[in-house]
Scaffold this active site. Structure first.
Site, PDB file in Angstrom:
ATOM      1  N   CYS A 120       3.551 -17.891 -26.335  1.00 31.32           N
ATOM      2  CA  CYS A 120       2.968 -19.119 -26.867  1.00 31.32           C
ATOM      3  C   CYS A 120       1.930 -19.596 -25.870  1.00 31.32           C
ATOM      4  CB  CYS A 120       4.047 -20.171 -27.085  1.00 31.32           C
ATOM      5  SG  CYS A 120       3.400 -21.765 -27.643  1.00 31.32           S
ATOM      6  N   CYS A 154      -2.848 -22.787 -32.450  1.00 27.20           N
ATOM      7  CA  CYS A 154      -1.927 -21.775 -31.931  1.00 27.20           C
ATOM      8  C   CYS A 154      -2.668 -21.029 -30.837  1.00 27.20           C
ATOM      9  CB  CYS A 154      -1.488 -20.826 -33.044  1.00 27.20           C
ATOM     10  SG  CYS A 154      -0.545 -19.387 -32.462  1.00 27.20           S
TER      11      CYS A 154
END
Length: 323
Positions: free
Chosen positions: A77, A226
């Site tokens: 992430c 993202c």
């Protein structure tokens, strides 16, 4: 149990950070899943795109584990890593550290502000693979670059890569959320095509070394941003000769912007991702693991100056998208 939390975000991709380095908690794997589902719930008192657990590491300064709202664990992430980078560097009094993630030990560095009063950090996004087996994607091509996927669309072409979590990238003249949401759901429901699911991104060119990226994130849905998707999208635009290798690419999103640089070392690619790591508030919550009920037991401490500064940066980013 009582848990101290730090609400934070990268490009308005928001997280709850929980520090396990002090040894104050002894979460089981089942506890982490329960915590993720309870705290990420947007109808609850916290709400987030994911949970960042920061743990001690035998091979780096700290370890990051990120859990999605559905309780699944992500391989990587990028936005969350920047938040962890800030937390760990400040905790240890360093400007550079290495963070252990499930797929790689990644260097992270504090950088000069990318916008006024915005704490900014640069992280490495790697390993990068264009092998369809790395996603996995069932495709007739071992390398799937700007090729159609008939099961998903008759008109679009896709580039598949893992960084190391799986991504499908498609370049479009303009972004429509409804179409992307539908496409993301179909892609993640087709387990014969994509057994582990996938993040799907639309990339809209904005000019020289500038793009807009919108992502349907596996386990989350449409998100403001993202980090790995923005990195994968930036690299894809280099591969298809839209943007330049070794040059900064400004990647705008619904939550702001980041700066990505695609580098090549031999046959391997690395993506440098630089962006904000903004603290929203800190608090203490009480979680009943058996019932998943949560309540706050401490008044929130707001980081008002940081949030005000980020709002100004977000306004600038929105102007760039609508030019």
């Amino acid at each position: 149990m009582n848990i101290e939390i730090l609400k934070c975000h990268g490009s308005n991709n928001d997280f709850v950070l929980i520090d396990e380095m002090t040894g104050a908690y002894s979460f089981s794997e089942e506890d982490r899943v329960t915590i993720a589902k309870a705290l990420c719930n947007r109808e609850g008192i916290v709400g987030a795109d994911g949970i960042l657990f920061v743990l001690n590491s035998d091979v780096a300064e700290a370890q990051m584990r990120m859990f999605n709202p559905d309780g699944s664990e992500a391989e990587m992430c990028g936005n969350g890593l920047r938040c962890v980078a800030r937390y760990v560097t400040e905790k240890l009094g360093k400007d550079e550290v290495v963070i252990e993630t499930p797929e790689a030990n990644l260097p992270v560095v504090k950088r000069e502000e990318m916008y006024e009063d915005i704490p900014s950090f640069e992280v490495n996004i790697e390993p990068v693979s264009f092998s369809t087996a790395s996603l996995p994607l069932h495709s007739p091509h071992q390398i799937h670059i700007e090729q159609p996927i008939p099961a998903l669309s008759k008109d679009l072409t896709f580039t598949a890569l893992s960084v190391p979590n799986p991504h499908l990238i498609t370049v479009v003249p303009e972004v429509h959320d409804e179409n992307l949401s539908w496409l993301g759901k179909v892609a993640n429901q087709d387990k014969e095509l994509l057994p582990n699911g996938v993040n799907v991104s639309y990339v809209q060119p904005l000019g020289d070394q500038k793009i807009f990226v919108r992502t349907y994130e596996r386990g989350v849905g449409l998100t403001n941003a993202c980090g790995t998707a923005m990195s994968a999208s930036a690299l894809t635009t280099v591969i298809v000769e839209m943007n330049q290798l070794n040059e900064e690419i400004f990647v705008f999103n619904r939550g702001g912007f980041v700066i990505c640089t695609a580098l090549k070392n031999g046959d391997d690619y690395v993506i440098k991702l630089r962006g904000n790591a903004t603290y929203v508030y800190s608090s203490t919550i009480q979680l009943d693991v058996a019932s998943s009920e949560i309540k706050e037991v401490k008044d929130r401490t707001l980081f008002e100056a940081e949030n005000h500064a980020y709002a100004k940066m977000q306004s600038y980013a929105q102007e760039q998208i609508t030019l």
